[in-house]
Write a protein that holds these residues in place. Structure first.
Motif, mmCIF file in Angstrom:
data_model
loop_
_atom_site.group_PDB
_atom_site.id
_atom_site.type_symbol
_atom_site.label_atom_id
_atom_site.label_comp_id
_atom_site.label_asym_id
_atom_site.label_seq_id
_atom_site.Cartn_x
_atom_site.Cartn_y
_atom_site.Cartn_z
ATOM 1 N N PHE A 1 -1.530 2.443 -5.410
ATOM 2 C CA PHE A 1 -1.281 3.864 -5.215
ATOM 3 C C PHE A 1 -2.589 4.524 -4.807
ATOM 4 O O PHE A 1 -3.551 4.537 -5.564
ATOM 5 C CB PHE A 1 -0.729 4.491 -6.503
ATOM 6 C CG PHE A 1 0.615 3.941 -6.878
ATOM 7 C CD1 PHE A 1 1.767 4.522 -6.387
ATOM 8 C CD2 PHE A 1 0.719 2.815 -7.685
ATOM 9 C CE1 PHE A 1 3.015 3.996 -6.707
ATOM 10 C CE2 PHE A 1 1.959 2.285 -8.010
ATOM 11 C CZ PHE A 1 3.113 2.872 -7.519
ATOM 12 N N ASP A 2 -2.602 5.047 -3.604
ATOM 13 C CA ASP A 2 -3.810 5.600 -2.992
ATOM 14 C C ASP A 2 -3.592 7.093 -2.759
ATOM 15 O O ASP A 2 -2.734 7.477 -1.973
ATOM 16 C CB ASP A 2 -4.035 4.839 -1.678
ATOM 17 C CG ASP A 2 -5.171 5.375 -0.827
ATOM 18 O OD1 ASP A 2 -5.804 6.380 -1.214
ATOM 19 O OD2 ASP A 2 -5.411 4.796 0.238
ATOM 20 N N HIS B 1 0.834 -1.198 0.000
ATOM 21 C CA HIS B 1 0.000 0.000 0.000
ATOM 22 C C HIS B 1 0.867 1.245 0.000
ATOM 23 O O HIS B 1 1.690 1.434 0.893
ATOM 24 C CB HIS B 1 -0.895 -0.028 1.243
ATOM 25 C CG HIS B 1 -1.928 1.043 1.270
ATOM 26 N ND1 HIS B 1 -2.369 1.608 2.430
ATOM 27 C CD2 HIS B 1 -2.613 1.662 0.290
ATOM 28 C CE1 HIS B 1 -3.298 2.513 2.162
ATOM 29 N NE2 HIS B 1 -3.461 2.564 0.861
ATOM 30 N N LEU B 2 0.680 2.085 -0.999
ATOM 31 C CA LEU B 2 1.376 3.365 -1.055
ATOM 32 C C LEU B 2 0.341 4.473 -0.962
ATOM 33 O O LEU B 2 -0.196 4.922 -1.966
ATOM 34 C CB LEU B 2 2.161 3.490 -2.366
ATOM 35 C CG LEU B 2 3.477 2.735 -2.415
ATOM 36 C CD1 LEU B 2 4.069 2.765 -3.809
ATOM 37 C CD2 LEU B 2 4.461 3.324 -1.430
ATOM 38 N N SER B 3 0.033 4.868 0.253
ATOM 39 C CA SER B 3 -0.900 5.970 0.481
ATOM 40 C C SER B 3 -0.081 7.209 0.779
ATOM 41 O O SER B 3 0.630 7.269 1.785
ATOM 42 C CB SER B 3 -1.812 5.663 1.670
ATOM 43 O OG SER B 3 -2.433 6.844 2.122
ATOM 44 N N ILE C 1 7.736 7.839 -2.712
ATOM 45 C CA ILE C 1 7.282 6.644 -3.430
ATOM 46 C C ILE C 1 8.480 5.832 -3.913
ATOM 47 O O ILE C 1 8.494 4.603 -3.795
ATOM 48 C CB ILE C 1 6.352 7.034 -4.599
ATOM 49 C CG1 ILE C 1 5.024 7.550 -4.032
ATOM 50 C CG2 ILE C 1 6.113 5.847 -5.533
ATOM 51 C CD1 ILE C 1 4.101 8.176 -5.058
ATOM 52 N N ASP C 2 9.483 6.505 -4.435
ATOM 53 C CA ASP C 2 10.692 5.820 -4.901
ATOM 54 C C ASP C 2 11.335 5.031 -3.760
ATOM 55 O O ASP C 2 11.745 3.881 -3.929
ATOM 56 C CB ASP C 2 11.675 6.832 -5.490
ATOM 57 C CG ASP C 2 12.843 6.162 -6.209
ATOM 58 O OD1 ASP C 2 12.668 5.042 -6.752
ATOM 59 O OD2 ASP C 2 13.938 6.753 -6.246
ATOM 60 N N THR C 3 11.374 5.644 -2.580
ATOM 61 C CA THR C 3 11.926 4.968 -1.400
ATOM 62 C C THR C 3 11.140 3.694 -1.105
ATOM 63 O O THR C 3 11.720 2.636 -0.849
ATOM 64 C CB THR C 3 11.892 5.919 -0.181
ATOM 65 O OG1 THR C 3 12.676 7.072 -0.487
ATOM 66 C CG2 THR C 3 12.437 5.251 1.066
ATOM 67 N N LYS C 4 9.804 3.783 -1.155
ATOM 68 C CA LYS C 4 8.947 2.612 -0.890
ATOM 69 C C LYS C 4 9.163 1.516 -1.930
ATOM 70 O O LYS C 4 9.198 0.332 -1.605
ATOM 71 C CB LYS C 4 7.469 3.014 -0.870
ATOM 72 C CG LYS C 4 7.002 3.521 0.457
ATOM 73 C CD LYS C 4 6.941 2.393 1.453
ATOM 74 C CE LYS C 4 6.127 2.776 2.660
ATOM 75 N NZ LYS C 4 6.259 1.817 3.746
#
Length: 195
Positions: free
Chosen positions: A84-85, A29-31, A69-72
């Motif tokens: 992508f939330d 999950h990328l919120s 996001i890149d880090t995640k």
């Protein structure tokens, strides 16, 4: 790899549906909201900067969010996919996300938009504000401004993904499981087109 953009204004039910999608498809999950709130809670410089903007109902700069996001993505190299939330919210962000995913040899599979009208969103957010303690969900004027800003900035993003054949709209009003079933149908249809 399944990369899903879950789209919808504040209060559309993205968080609820994200949890169900994460469990079903084993996604990371990328919120952006959660990423920013964790930075705020940690009291980082980025968090304090973000809080100041969010308190005014202003979006955080793209490069900051893309960096998070890149880090995640780098922290989860063996993920089955990502959801992508709350991002991308502008065409510029969508293009930056496409570029970033391309660097990771992947791309967006489908963008699912939860469609909910203004009055229902306001009602949901005020209710959430009573239980969550989130200040940005307790002020009706601020809620309406957030929804208006969302609509103005994100309508072109829907068109961006529609031009790529990756956009689907789902009615975000109804039973949670029924909405989830419709989302899964669209996700699986998109996956079959990809393979």
């Amino acid at each position: 790899m399944l990369n899903l953009v879950l789209f919808g204004p504040p209060g559309a039910g993205k968080g609820t549906q994200s949890e169900k999608l994460i469990n079903k498809y084993n996604l990371v999950h990328l919120s952006t909201g959660d990423l920013l709130r964790s930075q705020i809670a940690a009291g980082t410089e980025l968090g304090l900067q973000a809080k100041s903007l969010m308190d005014k109902g202003i979006l955080v700069p793209d490069e900051v969010v893309i960096g998070m996001i890149d880090t995640k993505l780098n922290e989860n190299p063996s993920a089955a996919g990502f959801i992508f939330d709350g991002f991308p919210r502008t065409v510029r962000q969508a293009e930056a996300l496409d570029t970033l995913l391309g660097q990771h040899n992947t791309g967006i599979t489908v963008m699912v938009a939860l469609v909910v009208d203004q009055e229902e969103l306001t009602k949901r957010l005020l209710l959430r504000g009573q239980t969550s303690g989130r200040a940005d969900d307790q002020n009706e004027e601020l809620i309406r401004r957030r929804v208006q800003e969302y609509n103005e900035k994100t309508t072109p993003v829907a068109s961006y993904y529609e031009q790529q054949g990756k956009y689907v709209a789902i009615d975000g009003i109804g039973e949670i499981d029924q909405i989830f079933g419709l989302i899964c149908q669209k996700v699986e249809a998109a996956q079959s087109l990809e393979s």
